[in-house]
Scaffold this motif. Structure first.
Motif, PDB file in Angstrom:
ATOM      1  N   GLY A   1       0.757  -1.213   0.101  1.00 55.97           N
ATOM      2  CA  GLY A   1      -0.017   0.110   0.137  1.00 55.97           C
ATOM      3  C   GLY A   1       0.857   1.351  -0.026  1.00 55.97           C
ATOM      4  O   GLY A   1       0.559   2.149  -0.812  1.00 55.97           O
ATOM      5  N   PHE A   2       2.020   1.248   0.791  1.00 52.62           N
ATOM      6  CA  PHE A   2       2.753   2.506   0.849  1.00 52.62           C
ATOM      7  C   PHE A   2       3.474   2.661  -0.549  1.00 52.62           C
ATOM      8  O   PHE A   2       3.798   4.035  -1.198  1.00 52.62           O
ATOM      9  CB  PHE A   2       3.788   2.322   1.778  1.00 52.62           C
ATOM     10  N   ALA A   3       4.044   1.477  -0.927  1.00 53.33           N
ATOM     11  CA  ALA A   3       4.586   2.035  -2.404  1.00 53.33           C
ATOM     12  C   ALA A   3       3.609   2.136  -3.455  1.00 53.33           C
ATOM     13  O   ALA A   3       3.829   3.208  -4.290  1.00 53.33           O
ATOM     14  CB  ALA A   3       5.121   0.405  -2.699  1.00 53.33           C
ATOM     15  N   GLY A   4       2.434   1.813  -3.513  1.00 49.49           N
ATOM     16  CA  GLY A   4       1.390   2.138  -4.346  1.00 49.49           C
ATOM     17  C   GLY A   4       0.879   3.611  -4.464  1.00 49.49           C
ATOM     18  O   GLY A   4       0.783   4.506  -5.192  1.00 49.49           O
ATOM     19  N   TYR A   5       0.957   3.897  -2.984  1.00 46.26           N
ATOM     20  CA  TYR A   5       0.445   5.153  -2.761  1.00 46.26           C
ATOM     21  C   TYR A   5       1.500   6.326  -2.955  1.00 46.26           C
ATOM     22  O   TYR A   5       1.195   7.578  -3.201  1.00 46.26           O
ATOM     23  CB  TYR A   5       0.195   5.251  -1.088  1.00 46.26           C
ATOM     24  N   SER A   6       2.830   5.763  -3.039  1.00 41.16           N
ATOM     25  CA  SER A   6       3.927   7.019  -3.358  1.00 41.16           C
ATOM     26  C   SER A   6       3.927   7.012  -4.750  1.00 41.16           C
ATOM     27  O   SER A   6       4.965   7.995  -5.294  1.00 41.16           O
ATOM     28  CB  SER A   6       5.080   6.357  -2.694  1.00 41.16           C
ATOM     29  N   LEU A   7       3.519   6.209  -5.688  1.00 47.64           N
ATOM     30  CA  LEU A   7       3.760   6.115  -7.099  1.00 47.64           C
ATOM     31  C   LEU A   7       3.506   7.482  -7.914  1.00 47.64           C
ATOM     32  O   LEU A   7       4.268   7.777  -8.705  1.00 47.64           O
ATOM     33  CB  LEU A   7       3.350   4.991  -7.677  1.00 47.64           C
ATOM     34  N   PRO A   8       2.363   8.187  -7.593  1.00 47.55           N
ATOM     35  CA  PRO A   8       2.068   9.250  -8.397  1.00 47.55           C
ATOM     36  C   PRO A   8       2.780  10.394  -8.409  1.00 47.55           C
ATOM     37  O   PRO A   8       2.582  11.212  -9.112  1.00 47.55           O
ATOM     38  CB  PRO A   8       0.529   9.650  -7.704  1.00 47.55           C
ATOM     39  N   ASP A   9       3.463  10.672  -7.248  1.00 46.47           N
ATOM     40  CA  ASP A   9       4.637  11.635  -7.088  1.00 46.47           C
ATOM     41  C   ASP A   9       3.732  12.982  -6.983  1.00 46.47           C
ATOM     42  O   ASP A   9       4.517  13.946  -7.574  1.00 46.47           O
ATOM     43  CB  ASP A   9       5.622  11.701  -8.401  1.00 46.47           C
ATOM     44  N   ASP A  10       2.652  12.992  -6.418  1.00 49.44           N
ATOM     45  CA  ASP A  10       1.978  14.158  -6.023  1.00 49.44           C
ATOM     46  C   ASP A  10       2.434  14.657  -4.717  1.00 49.44           C
ATOM     47  O   ASP A  10       3.322  13.824  -4.072  1.00 49.44           O
ATOM     48  CB  ASP A  10       0.569  13.865  -5.933  1.00 49.44           C
ATOM     49  N   LEU A  11       1.879  15.698  -4.288  1.00 51.80           N
ATOM     50  CA  LEU A  11       2.478  16.483  -3.104  1.00 51.80           C
ATOM     51  C   LEU A  11       2.126  15.673  -1.714  1.00 51.80           C
ATOM     52  O   LEU A  11       2.956  15.620  -1.014  1.00 51.80           O
ATOM     53  CB  LEU A  11       1.700  17.933  -2.841  1.00 51.80           C
TER      54      LEU A  11
END
Length: 509
Positions: free
Chosen positions: A159-169
């Motif tokens: 979940g953390f890896a997928g949450y970080s992929l968009p590279d948003d703020l």
């Protein structure tokens, strides 16, 4: 000639089954498997919720990989969303915006994928709570409990890896917090951070690395462990609740085919449908409102996904303690809540089945009947204390929003949460243990006096009293009809604990 005509007259499905059986053990092996009994109590469906959420995650994730670009090279956005047109951003965030606004059905699939991730972690948590409170982790299922805890750890990492992929703020702020946690490690923290980010934060390789972890490494391990988990469930058989015909040596429930497969298949469609309804109607993670990640910016009121909210709360409640030892600064305000606390949490989860069985002296016994939580006051109290501890940390993770919404002092609210974090679990343990004891006392009284039959008689002194019947002979709707202790409920199927394998009779050694 007549034999061939009779063979041709049989249904096509029967002829196909015979053809398959000549090549594979369809009748001998598959027949036993299809007759395996599964309990149909609703609490046993929590694990299936996790399984079907994982299937939706895999299917939607495969679709998203066709359009997502895991790159951190800088581009200028010229897509449909006007407020960000002309803004410089990473290719990862640019492709996320294009999936959301330019790809047909992209926003639906992306949001359904995010909702499925939240439900997946939640279903694993609820499933493990059911196993914990009913004692289904005891021998011979300790390894399945260990696999379940590992699946929970992997689900959090995924979940953390997928949450970080968009590279948003918002996700970039989460990565900055992760870097701070790495730097809090004494002596090796700097090296760990440099290795993870490939240099100074944020670097240019973190999104491609997380992408490989998210779509290849962790999903492969997850699917492999889920497969092993299901094999062990079939091999060891399900636990089941106490009742007529249910013993420690059999399994009572619906046969796998067709009853259980039909109900389970219907549940899978319901889970998938609900997740896509949520994806269509309930907005989640609107990255276009946050904008691309900038190291000098932090989103106001930013909150992580709920399953890591306890870490956020622990970081906010920990006092600003630091110590300098031999020229190295030890940041206790980060190390204790973000490294030591989760480490101890999962260490306790891994060790609990073995510790409880040693303490209670049950490590030599096999258990196939579920405990009612009231029958184990200490275990139930510990579970209630752990839930209270987690709930306080989860609420503390949004203390700024709560203080603003209720117009109270942020410092005062922080101290309320700190006190609650210590006192709350203790009170929850004591109250739960007392409640379990009271319920057991009421049950013992009921067993001693019997069950009210609904008939009232007059005593010699002129008063009135209710007539009672022994509990073992009471059945609602037919007070005087005895219940056979060996008869299963109507429509249920019984099986031995070792369906599909021949073993000698179990004995407590």
């Amino acid at each position: 000639m007549a034999r061939e005509e009779r063979s041709e007259a049989r249904p096509a499905g029967e002829r196909l089954a015979d053809a398959v059986d000549r090549r594979l053990p369809l009748y001998d092996g598959g027949g036993t498997l299809l007759r395996k009994a599964f309990p149909d109590h609703w609490s046993f469906l929590l694990g299936e919720l996790a399984l079907y959420s994982l299937i939706v995650l895999v299917l939607t994730g495969v679709w998203l990989t066709l359009f997502f670009q895991p790159e951190m090279r800088e581009v200028v956005y010229d897509g449909t969303y006007l407020p960000l047109r002309g803004v410089r951003m990473s290719a990862a965030f640019d492709s996320t915006l294009r999936i959301s606004f330019d790809v047909r059905g992209g926003l639906l699939v992306r949001q359904a994928h995010h909702w499925a991730a939240l439900v997946f972690v939640g279903a694993i948590g609820l499933h493990m709570l059911r196993i914990f409170f009913t004692g289904a982790f005891r021998r011979p299922r300790e390894m399945n409990w260990v696999i379940g805890v590992t699946l929970l750890v992997l689900a959090l990492a995924e979940g953390f890896a997928g949450y970080s992929l968009p590279d948003d703020l918002l996700s970039g702020t989460g990565l900055r917090i992760a870097q701070g946690i790495m730097l809090s490690l004494p002596v090796v923290g700097t090296y760990v951070s440099f290795f993870f980010f490939g240099g100074e934060f944020p670097g240019h390789v973190i999104v491609p690395r997380l992408y490989s972890v998210h779509v290849l490494l962790v999903p492969g391990v997850l699917i492999a462990l889920v497969t092993v988990h299901l094999i062990l469930v079939f091999y060891l058989k399900h636990t089941h609740w106490r009742g007529p015909g249910r013993t420690n040596r059999n399994a009572v429930g619906k046969p796998l085919f067709p009853q259980f497969m039909a109900s389970s298949g219907g549940l899978s469609f319901m889970v998938a449908g609900l997740l896509f309804v949520l994806g269509a109607l309930a907005q989640i993670n609107p990255v276009w409102l946050f904008g691309p990640y900038r190291p000098e910016q932090v989103s106001t009121g930013s909150q992580p996904d709920w399953y890591v909210g306890f870490l956020e709360g622990a970081l906010r409640l920990m006092p600003a303690w630091e110590t300098v030892v031999a020229g190295h600064t030890i940041m206790w305000n980060v190390l204790l809540p973000a490294v030591v606390l989760p480490g101890l949490l999962f260490l306790v989860l891994y060790a609990y089945p073995f510790v409880e069985q040693r303490v209670t002296g049950e490590w030599r016994q096999e258990h196939h009947l579920c405990d009612r939580p009231r029958e184990r006051p200490v275990r139930t109290g510990l579970g209630a204390a752990a839930i209270t501890f987690f709930a306080v940390l989860l609420l503390a993770g949004s203390n700024d929003i709560a203080a603003l919404s209720f117009r109270i002092s942020l410092n005062a609210l922080t101290w309320i949460f700190r006190i609650s974090l210590v006192a709350g679990p203790i009170l929850a343990f004591l109250l739960t243990r007392r409640l379990c004891g009271s319920l057991l006392e009421a049950e013992q009284e009921r067993l001693a006096k019997g069950v009210e039959s609904g008939e009232v008689r007059q005593t010699v002194s002129g008063g009135y009293e209710s007539d009672h019947l022994p509990v073992e002979t009471f059945r609602p709707g037919a007070p005087r009809a005895p219940i056979s202790p060996a008869a299963p409920a109507p429509g249920e199927r019984t099986g031995t604990p070792d369906q599909g394998r021949h073993v000698p009779e179990r004995r407590n050694r």
